[in-house]
Design a protein around this motif. Structure first.
Motif, PDB file in Angstrom:
ATOM      1  N   ALA A  12       0.445 -14.776  -0.632  1.00  0.00           N
ATOM      2  CA  ALA A  12       1.694 -14.613  -1.373  1.00  0.00           C
ATOM      3  C   ALA A  12       1.591 -13.435  -2.334  1.00  0.00           C
ATOM      4  O   ALA A  12       0.579 -13.278  -3.029  1.00  0.00           O
ATOM      5  N   GLY A  13       2.605 -12.614  -2.342  1.00  0.00           N
ATOM      6  CA  GLY A  13       2.671 -11.513  -3.301  1.00  0.00           C
ATOM      7  C   GLY A  13       1.782 -10.330  -2.970  1.00  0.00           C
ATOM      8  O   GLY A  13       1.637  -9.414  -3.777  1.00  0.00           O
ATOM      9  N   SER A  14       1.196 -10.318  -1.776  1.00  0.00           N
ATOM     10  CA  SER A  14       0.274  -9.211  -1.452  1.00  0.00           C
ATOM     11  C   SER A  14       1.022  -7.925  -1.115  1.00  0.00           C
ATOM     12  O   SER A  14       0.392  -6.872  -0.966  1.00  0.00           O
ATOM     13  N   GLY A  15       2.341  -7.998  -0.975  1.00  0.00           N
ATOM     14  CA  GLY A  15       3.135  -6.777  -0.758  1.00  0.00           C
ATOM     15  C   GLY A  15       3.699  -6.655   0.651  1.00  0.00           C
ATOM     16  O   GLY A  15       4.080  -5.563   1.082  1.00  0.00           O
ATOM     17  N   LYS A  16       3.806  -7.779   1.357  1.00  0.00           N
ATOM     18  CA  LYS A  16       4.277  -7.742   2.756  1.00  0.00           C
ATOM     19  C   LYS A  16       5.701  -7.183   2.873  1.00  0.00           C
ATOM     20  O   LYS A  16       5.959  -6.276   3.668  1.00  0.00           O
ATOM     21  N   SER A  17       6.620  -7.761   2.086  1.00  0.00           N
ATOM     22  CA  SER A  17       8.020  -7.337   2.218  1.00  0.00           C
ATOM     23  C   SER A  17       8.196  -5.898   1.736  1.00  0.00           C
ATOM     24  O   SER A  17       8.979  -5.127   2.314  1.00  0.00           O
ATOM     25  N   THR A  18       7.441  -5.540   0.698  1.00  0.00           N
ATOM     26  CA  THR A  18       7.512  -4.155   0.203  1.00  0.00           C
ATOM     27  C   THR A  18       7.002  -3.193   1.269  1.00  0.00           C
ATOM     28  O   THR A  18       7.601  -2.136   1.508  1.00  0.00           O
ATOM     29  N   LYS A 175      -1.223  -1.945  -2.894  1.00  0.00           N
ATOM     30  CA  LYS A 175      -1.040  -1.663  -4.333  1.00  0.00           C
ATOM     31  C   LYS A 175      -2.121  -0.726  -4.877  1.00  0.00           C
ATOM     32  O   LYS A 175      -2.610  -0.907  -5.996  1.00  0.00           O
ATOM     33  N   ASP A 177      -1.695   2.099  -5.942  1.00  0.00           N
ATOM     34  CA  ASP A 177      -1.190   2.832  -7.110  1.00  0.00           C
ATOM     35  C   ASP A 177      -1.581   2.136  -8.421  1.00  0.00           C
ATOM     36  O   ASP A 177      -1.614   2.765  -9.471  1.00  0.00           O
TER      37      ASP A 177
HETATM   38  N1  LIG Z   1       2.843  -1.322  -7.969  1.00  0.00           N
HETATM   39  C1  LIG Z   1       3.039  -1.880  -6.769  1.00  0.00           C
HETATM   40  N2  LIG Z   1       3.670  -3.054  -6.694  1.00  0.00           N
HETATM   41  C2  LIG Z   1       3.857  -3.591  -5.470  1.00  0.00           C
HETATM   42  C3  LIG Z   1       3.393  -2.959  -4.284  1.00  0.00           C
HETATM   43  N3  LIG Z   1       3.706  -3.738  -3.233  1.00  0.00           N
HETATM   44  C4  LIG Z   1       4.343  -4.810  -3.756  1.00  0.00           C
HETATM   45  N4  LIG Z   1       4.435  -4.730  -5.101  1.00  0.00           N
HETATM   46  C5  LIG Z   1       5.034  -5.709  -6.007  1.00  0.00           C
HETATM   47  O1  LIG Z   1       4.376  -6.948  -5.814  1.00  0.00           O
HETATM   48  C6  LIG Z   1       5.309  -8.026  -5.861  1.00  0.00           C
HETATM   49  C7  LIG Z   1       5.240  -8.802  -4.546  1.00  0.00           C
HETATM   50  O2  LIG Z   1       5.632  -7.931  -3.507  1.00  0.00           O
HETATM   51  P1  LIG Z   1       6.288  -8.477  -2.158  1.00  0.00           P
HETATM   52  O3  LIG Z   1       6.489  -7.312  -1.282  1.00  0.00           O
HETATM   53  O4  LIG Z   1       7.463  -9.333  -2.452  1.00  0.00           O
HETATM   54  O5  LIG Z   1       5.091  -9.385  -1.648  1.00  0.00           O
HETATM   55  P2  LIG Z   1       5.108 -10.416  -0.422  1.00  0.00           P
HETATM   56  O6  LIG Z   1       3.741 -10.390   0.151  1.00  0.00           O
HETATM   57  O7  LIG Z   1       6.252 -10.137   0.476  1.00  0.00           O
HETATM   58  O8  LIG Z   1       5.339 -11.788  -1.195  1.00  0.00           O
HETATM   59  P3  LIG Z   1       5.714 -13.200  -0.541  1.00  0.00           P
HETATM   60  O9  LIG Z   1       6.766 -12.940   0.496  1.00  0.00           O
HETATM   61  O10 LIG Z   1       6.202 -13.994  -1.713  1.00  0.00           O
HETATM   62  O11 LIG Z   1       4.448 -13.747   0.031  1.00  0.00           O
HETATM   63  C8  LIG Z   1       6.668  -7.388  -6.103  1.00  0.00           C
HETATM   64  O12 LIG Z   1       6.924  -7.456  -7.485  1.00  0.00           O
HETATM   65  C9  LIG Z   1       6.495  -5.950  -5.658  1.00  0.00           C
HETATM   66  O13 LIG Z   1       7.333  -5.067  -6.351  1.00  0.00           O
HETATM   67  C10 LIG Z   1       2.715  -1.699  -4.421  1.00  0.00           C
HETATM   68  O14 LIG Z   1       2.241  -1.086  -3.454  1.00  0.00           O
HETATM   69  N5  LIG Z   1       2.567  -1.219  -5.679  1.00  0.00           N
END
Ligand SMILES: Nc1nc2c(ncn2[C@@H]2O[C@H](COP(=O)(O)OP(=O)(O)OP(=O)(O)O)[C@@H](O)[C@H]2O)c(=O)[nH]1
Ligand SMILES: [Mg+2]
Length: 278
Positions: A12-18, A175, A177
């Motif tokens: 969770a939150g590892s940045g998948k959707s981003t 992440k 950055d």
């Molecule tokens: N600075 C930075 N923040 C990031 C990066 N990728 C994701 N984030 C932040 O990390 C948080 C989680 O990113 P998501 O892309 O929602 O992560 P996810 O893996 O899809 O999360 P779940 O779907 O909840 O499992 C968000 O607040 C993003 O803005 C990155 O490469 N750099």
């Protein structure tokens, strides 16, 4: 003709959707067509155009309300429901995406989906039956490498997904950055496991040394200690990762690359550190 897919997984939150959003944007800019599929029934906001959305089949909110399940139980129920409806619902949704199409599946972050619940394995097997060439893209937050014990646990979680899914598998450190010590991270990208073991032993009580040795050996045997760093601010970094994934699923080798408009000025980077954007 085969179709191609990335299964974007990780905690969770590892940045998948981003990553999915940035990959989509990057592909647009180089004139390549990818379609992003949302497989997270709890997702609310999207920064990419959603080609297919699991929430049209089932929503987590409804499941929690009607079946009195909590968020995690509800999520598992939704994914099992998806598995039961692959043949009718998903196959119909994917009908529009035929020869040479490239899909990116944005998965939920519940770690149990990648460890012991067989839903994703069933999903992947069905994609293969439909002639998809699939790659697992496992995202791990670069904060995991701040500590050796965390790093090993991240590797093991990725390893369990790899064993469960039996797909070409690419690990990504996201992440970048946010990472201050970029030089210090290099030893984690493709490290010498003997050095990792020495670090672990130093950090933990002596009674764990035998276990540490076995873990390091296990990780080494599976050639798991290998990560591609991703800095989503840099086009080169995304392109470098994409070229690794394309290679793993042989995209472009046995198919025409589907392009919207080819950008003749775009040059693909080489695979050295500089060019990987890291
Ligand atoms: N600075 C930075 N923040 C990031 C990066 N990728 C994701 N984030 C932040 O990390 C948080 C989680 O990113 P998501 O892309 O929602 O992560 P996810 O893996 O899809 O999360 P779940 O779907 O909840 O499992 C968000 O607040 C993003 O803005 C990155 O490469 N750099
Ligand atoms: Mg997400």
């Amino acid at each position: 003709m085969p179709r191609y897919a990335q299964l974007v997984i990780g905690p969770a939150g590892s940045g998948k959707s981003t990553y999915c959003a940035n990959l989509h944007q990057h592909c647009e800019s180089i004139g390549r067509v990818v379609h992003v599929v949302n497989l997270d029934p709890a997702a609310e906001h999207f920064s990419y155009p959603v080609a297919v959305d699991i929430r049209e089949l089932i929503s987590l909110e409804d499941v929690m309300e009607e079946l009195h399940l909590g968020p995690n139980g509800g999520l598992i129920y939704c994914m099992e429901y998806l598995e039961e409806n692959l043949d009718d619902w998903l196959s119909e949704q994917l009908e529009d995406y035929i020869d040479d199409d490239y899909l990116v599946f944005d998965c939920p972050g519940q770690i149990e989906l990648y460890s012991h619940i067989p839903v994703l394995r069933g999903f992947v097997d069905q994609l293969k039956n439909w002639d998809f060439q699939v790659c697992a893209v496992y995202l791990l937050d670069s904060q995991f490498v701040s500590d050796m014990a965390k790093y090993i646990s991240g590797c093991l979680a990725s390893l369990s997904a790899m064993i469960q899914l039996e797909l070409p598998h690419i690990n990504v450190l996201t992440k970048m950055d946010l990472l201050e010590d970029k030089k210090g991270i290099k030893k984690f990208l493709d490290p010498d496991t003997r050095l990792l073991l020495a670090d672990l032993n130093q950090q933990m009580a002596p009674r764990f040394s035998k276990l540490n040795h076995s873990l390091a050996e296990l990780v080494d045997d599976y050639s798991m200690v290998n990560f591609i760093p991703l800095d989503i601010r840099k086009e080169k970094s995304i392109h470098y990762l994409l070229s690794h994934i394309d290679n793993a699923i042989q995209f472009g080798e046995d198919a025409e690359v589907k392009v919207k408009e080819f950008d003749p000025d775009f040059t693909a980077p080489d695979a050295d550190d500089e060019e990987s954007g890291f």
